[in-house]
Design an enzyme around this catalytic site. Sequence first.
Site, mmCIF file in Angstrom:
data_model
loop_
_atom_site.group_PDB
_atom_site.id
_atom_site.type_symbol
_atom_site.label_atom_id
_atom_site.label_comp_id
_atom_site.label_asym_id
_atom_site.label_seq_id
_atom_site.Cartn_x
_atom_site.Cartn_y
_atom_site.Cartn_z
ATOM 1 N N GLU A 166 27.004 37.292 32.256
ATOM 2 C CA GLU A 166 26.389 35.986 32.485
ATOM 3 C C GLU A 166 24.909 35.967 32.120
ATOM 4 O OE1 GLU A 166 27.184 34.498 36.413
ATOM 5 O OE2 GLU A 166 29.299 34.941 36.298
ATOM 6 N N GLU A 353 35.897 37.070 35.994
ATOM 7 C CA GLU A 353 35.507 36.670 37.359
ATOM 8 C C GLU A 353 36.097 35.320 37.686
ATOM 9 O OE1 GLU A 353 31.371 36.410 38.585
ATOM 10 O OE2 GLU A 353 30.975 38.341 37.605
#
Length: 452
Positions: A166, A353
């Site tokens: 991320e 995730e």
Amino acid sequence: MKKYEFPKNFLWGVATAAAQVEGAAYEDGRGPSIWDAFSHIPGKILNGDLPDVACDQYHLYEEDIRRMKEMGIKSYRFSFSWSRILPEGTGEINEAGLDYYRRMITCLRENGIVPNATMYHWDLPYALQVKGGFGNRDIIKWFLEYAEILLDNFGDMVDIWATFNEPIAVYVGHANGFFAPGLKDEKYARQCIHNLMVCHGETVKLFRKKQLKSAKIGIVVDVWPHKPAHPGRENDEQMALYKNEIAGYGMFLHPLFLGGYSEILMKYMKENDLMPRIEEGDFDTMCQKVDFYGLNFYNGLIDDAEKPEKKRRREKQGGNFQDTREYHQEALWDVLHMLKEKYKINVPIYLTENGYCTEGEADRETMLDDQVRIDYLEKILYWLNRSIQDGIDVRGYYVWSLLDNFEWSGGFYKRFGLFYTGYETLERIPKKSAGWYADVIRNNGIETDKFD
Ligand code: IFM
């Protein structure tokens, strides 16, 4: 009941990150990271929580791995702490740090759990931030030094490697200050992201040179797709476009998979004097062929530009999670199709995730009885299964998270775990969702009449 089965050898996993679970922040020679520094600034973390001990996985990893094994977990996604290995960010290696990861990865392998490791999950060594961090182009050299140590020590012990998790967090930490290092300078943030993307590409090149036998390399980019609340209403459309293309996933997916920044992003940066310094060859470096793409997906968001700014901000308060309490799991289907159609992603995808957050004020019994989490996850698996049936090549799914942990600016208040963490005692207690997930793994899918 209808059964939604997943492909044979589907990799069912759980995910964590070093700064969120390891603790032992000042032990065995570890140096401080930007999150250690940031969290000690009063007011930065909800309730003043500190990651110093967190879940103490540094000492309790064997216990956690035993729990994963009992649940039938097939893969563990974790990250390395750069400053545990290189306390100053470069230079002298901390052997105790390497030794910890060697023991932990060996333990995973002995228990038949596939290691999936991220090189960088937001915790830059503080010593490098002092030198400008990601905004200093030397970061490419620093990152390669670190990456090479990881690959030389663990290259063949880890099956799945991600360069970054991320990268948007680096933008947030420099553009609006919610995350470490807490700066508010969008121009610098754009330079940081540019340099980070070059780090990624150079690391993939380095990885190829190492000719590791079976390890794979990729990157993890989260996608929070925004849609206008009122399609056709100009300001909602603009808001969604901005959040997707200029301050969201488009910043990364375009250079990674299509090459260079999108026209809309280039225009925005030029018009607002935010252009980073771009060197010749940078765009080619950024779009190195990866072996997989890691998608982090939590929710789809609906943008209503007329909702008062104050309300929007309040909904966002307290960390990296939910803008909203509305869940749009069906947006996962849209995202997976977008990856293929818009970004032409034709490598295997892992859903690296996905998870559900409950808030810390509930009592323990309520937190353990987390049917809401099960309902959320089940619906995600339904949409994931449908996407796979459509031919999208998704090879694995990781729940965020194995256990409640340090949720960045949201501190310990936000709980994502399949296991409840008692932060005083460090005990882990399985929530109802842990048993549910073990069943999903055993059955390689879900059985339900709720959908269709
Ligand atoms: O806890 C974070 C993780 O570090 C990155 N992805 C989102 C999670 C939940 O907010």
